[in-house]
Design an enzyme around this catalytic site. Sequence first.
Site, PDB file in Angstrom:
ATOM      1  N   GLY A   1       7.226  -1.697   3.474  1.00 17.24           N
ATOM      2  CA  GLY A   1       8.380  -1.892   2.597  1.00 17.24           C
ATOM      3  C   GLY A   1       8.001  -1.602   1.162  1.00 17.24           C
ATOM      4  O   GLY A   1       6.832  -1.790   0.778  1.00 17.24           O
TER       5      GLY A   1
ATOM      6  N   GLN B   1       8.454  -1.140  -7.936  1.00 14.43           N
ATOM      7  CA  GLN B   1       7.013  -1.002  -7.654  1.00 14.43           C
ATOM      8  C   GLN B   1       6.496   0.407  -7.977  1.00 14.43           C
ATOM      9  O   GLN B   1       5.289   0.641  -7.978  1.00 14.43           O
ATOM     10  CB  GLN B   1       6.720  -1.318  -6.184  1.00 14.43           C
ATOM     11  CG  GLN B   1       6.956  -2.774  -5.814  1.00 14.43           C
ATOM     12  CD  GLN B   1       6.649  -3.012  -4.349  1.00 14.43           C
ATOM     13  OE1 GLN B   1       7.524  -2.877  -3.501  1.00 14.43           O
ATOM     14  NE2 GLN B   1       5.402  -3.338  -4.050  1.00 14.43           N
TER      15      GLN B   1
ATOM     16  N   CYS C   1       1.528  -7.311  -0.171  1.00 12.58           N
ATOM     17  CA  CYS C   1       2.391  -6.501  -1.039  1.00 12.58           C
ATOM     18  C   CYS C   1       1.573  -5.343  -1.586  1.00 12.58           C
ATOM     19  O   CYS C   1       0.429  -5.548  -2.002  1.00 12.58           O
ATOM     20  CB  CYS C   1       2.909  -7.375  -2.188  1.00 12.58           C
ATOM     21  SG  CYS C   1       3.971  -6.496  -3.343  1.00 12.58           S
ATOM     22  N   LEU C   2       2.150  -4.158  -1.582  1.00  8.31           N
ATOM     23  CA  LEU C   2       1.435  -2.992  -2.114  1.00  8.31           C
ATOM     24  C   LEU C   2       1.084  -3.174  -3.593  1.00  8.31           C
ATOM     25  O   LEU C   2       0.145  -2.549  -4.070  1.00  8.31           O
ATOM     26  CB  LEU C   2       2.269  -1.721  -1.914  1.00  8.31           C
ATOM     27  CG  LEU C   2       2.369  -1.220  -0.470  1.00  8.31           C
ATOM     28  CD1 LEU C   2       3.398  -0.102  -0.364  1.00  8.31           C
ATOM     29  CD2 LEU C   2       1.010  -0.745   0.040  1.00  8.31           C
TER      30      LEU C   2
ATOM     31  N   HIS D   1      11.543 -10.116   1.054  1.00  5.58           N
ATOM     32  CA  HIS D   1      10.415  -9.786   0.172  1.00  5.58           C
ATOM     33  C   HIS D   1      10.815  -8.678  -0.817  1.00  5.58           C
ATOM     34  O   HIS D   1      10.584  -8.800  -2.025  1.00  5.58           O
ATOM     35  CB  HIS D   1       9.217  -9.351   1.030  1.00  5.58           C
ATOM     36  CG  HIS D   1       8.026  -8.904   0.247  1.00  5.58           C
ATOM     37  ND1 HIS D   1       6.829  -9.603   0.228  1.00  5.58           N
ATOM     38  CD2 HIS D   1       7.826  -7.810  -0.535  1.00  5.58           C
ATOM     39  CE1 HIS D   1       5.976  -8.968  -0.545  1.00  5.58           C
ATOM     40  NE2 HIS D   1       6.537  -7.873  -1.013  1.00  5.58           N
ATOM     41  N   GLU D   2      11.442  -7.626  -0.306  1.00  9.87           N
ATOM     42  CA  GLU D   2      11.805  -6.485  -1.166  1.00  9.87           C
ATOM     43  C   GLU D   2      12.950  -6.850  -2.114  1.00  9.87           C
ATOM     44  O   GLU D   2      12.961  -6.402  -3.266  1.00  9.87           O
ATOM     45  CB  GLU D   2      12.170  -5.259  -0.329  1.00  9.87           C
ATOM     46  CG  GLU D   2      11.065  -4.739   0.588  1.00  9.87           C
ATOM     47  CD  GLU D   2       9.721  -4.536  -0.086  1.00  9.87           C
ATOM     48  OE1 GLU D   2       9.678  -4.294  -1.318  1.00  9.87           O
ATOM     49  OE2 GLU D   2       8.686  -4.639   0.602  1.00  9.87           O
TER      50      GLU D   2
ATOM     51  N   HIS E   1      11.727  -8.479  -5.198  1.00 11.49           N
ATOM     52  CA  HIS E   1      11.239  -7.515  -6.201  1.00 11.49           C
ATOM     53  C   HIS E   1      12.359  -7.090  -7.155  1.00 11.49           C
ATOM     54  O   HIS E   1      12.127  -6.890  -8.340  1.00 11.49           O
ATOM     55  CB  HIS E   1      10.681  -6.257  -5.522  1.00 11.49           C
ATOM     56  CG  HIS E   1       9.259  -6.371  -5.049  1.00 11.49           C
ATOM     57  ND1 HIS E   1       8.205  -6.584  -5.912  1.00 11.49           N
ATOM     58  CD2 HIS E   1       8.709  -6.258  -3.812  1.00 11.49           C
ATOM     59  CE1 HIS E   1       7.072  -6.610  -5.217  1.00 11.49           C
ATOM     60  NE2 HIS E   1       7.346  -6.422  -3.938  1.00 11.49           N
TER      61      HIS E   1
HETATM   62  C1  QAP Z   1       6.286  -6.333   2.204  1.00 10.34           C
HETATM   63  O1  QAP Z   1       4.321  -5.110   2.249  1.00 10.34           O
HETATM   64  C2  QAP Z   1       6.173  -7.236   3.386  1.00 10.34           C
HETATM   65  O2  QAP Z   1      -2.659  -5.662   0.419  1.00 10.34           O
HETATM   66  C3  QAP Z   1       5.706  -4.971   2.427  1.00 10.34           C
HETATM   67  O3  QAP Z   1      -4.263  -3.548   0.811  1.00 10.34           O
HETATM   68  C4  QAP Z   1       4.998  -7.929   3.657  1.00 10.34           C
HETATM   69  O4  QAP Z   1       3.946  -3.036   2.937  1.00 10.34           O
HETATM   70  C5  QAP Z   1       7.218  -7.403   4.224  1.00 10.34           C
HETATM   71  C6  QAP Z   1      -0.268  -3.410   1.998  1.00 10.34           C
HETATM   72  C7  QAP Z   1       4.930  -8.772   4.752  1.00 10.34           C
HETATM   73  C8  QAP Z   1       7.140  -8.236   5.309  1.00 10.34           C
HETATM   74  C9  QAP Z   1       5.992  -8.919   5.579  1.00 10.34           C
HETATM   75  C10 QAP Z   1      -0.798  -4.524   1.389  1.00 10.34           C
HETATM   76  C11 QAP Z   1      -1.093  -2.315   2.202  1.00 10.34           C
HETATM   77  C12 QAP Z   1       1.134  -3.310   2.398  1.00 10.34           C
HETATM   78  C13 QAP Z   1      -2.128  -4.561   0.999  1.00 10.34           C
HETATM   79  C14 QAP Z   1       3.488  -4.060   2.492  1.00 10.34           C
HETATM   80  C15 QAP Z   1      -2.951  -3.450   1.208  1.00 10.34           C
HETATM   81  C16 QAP Z   1      -2.425  -2.331   1.809  1.00 10.34           C
HETATM   82  C17 QAP Z   1       2.061  -4.252   2.169  1.00 10.34           C
HETATM   83 CO    CO Z   2       5.996  -6.341  -2.394  1.00 10.55          CO
END
Ligand code: QAP
Ligand code: CO
Length: 174
Positions: free
Chosen positions: A45, A50, A95-96, A137-138, A141
């Site tokens: 996501g 971001q 989270c990215l 989550h999004e 943001h």
């Molecule tokens: C948000 O998160 C989310 O730390 C999206 O090193 C999270 O795509 C939605 C990511 C949990 C639902 C449940 C994070 C990639 C990606 C990192 C992501 C990383 C590499 C996170």
């Molecule tokens: Co995020």
Amino acid sequence: MKLTIVEYPDKRLKQKSLPVEKFDGGLHELLDAMYDVMMESNGIGLAAIQVAHPLNVLILNIPDETGEQPRENLIEMINPVITAKEGETTYQEGCLSVPGFYEDVNRFELLVVNYQDRDGNTKTLEADGLLSIAIQHEMDHLNGILFIDKLSYIRRKKFEKEYKKIQKEKKTAK
Ligand code: QAP
Ligand code: CO
């Protein structure tokens, strides 16, 4: 358009995003570039803030049972609004924009969301499971809120300590 991900503690992540009014080529270019950077970064996501665009735009690509993320499963939400929410669930989120840190966050279990697609058509989606969590989550943001802002005082302290360590390790790895 080549985008880069804005990372905590960048203040831009605290900005509130604004509604999209024009469903034009510029929006489509942004959405396509967001998809590219999300997939390159192994994300599920991403919100436009971001990638430094403070607009009410988010994309989601939740892995299927086999862990694949085919492009046809991509959901693009413009100007999303939650119209109903129910139940409670907890998930270890990441989270990215906060790379390397993961922590449990409480969310609603079920959602109904109204939004527009890239052409401005109005849509309604009922979401549960990881999709529901990812939408919440999004959408946070879009209001300048990160998942780490929802942690208890103690867990937030743990985050600050761990994140400093992660940042230090990144510097020495360079
Ligand atoms: C948000 O998160 C989310 O730390 C999206 O090193 C999270 O795509 C939605 C990511 C949990 C639902 C449940 C994070 C990639 C990606 C990192 C992501 C990383 C590499 C996170
Ligand atoms: Co995020």
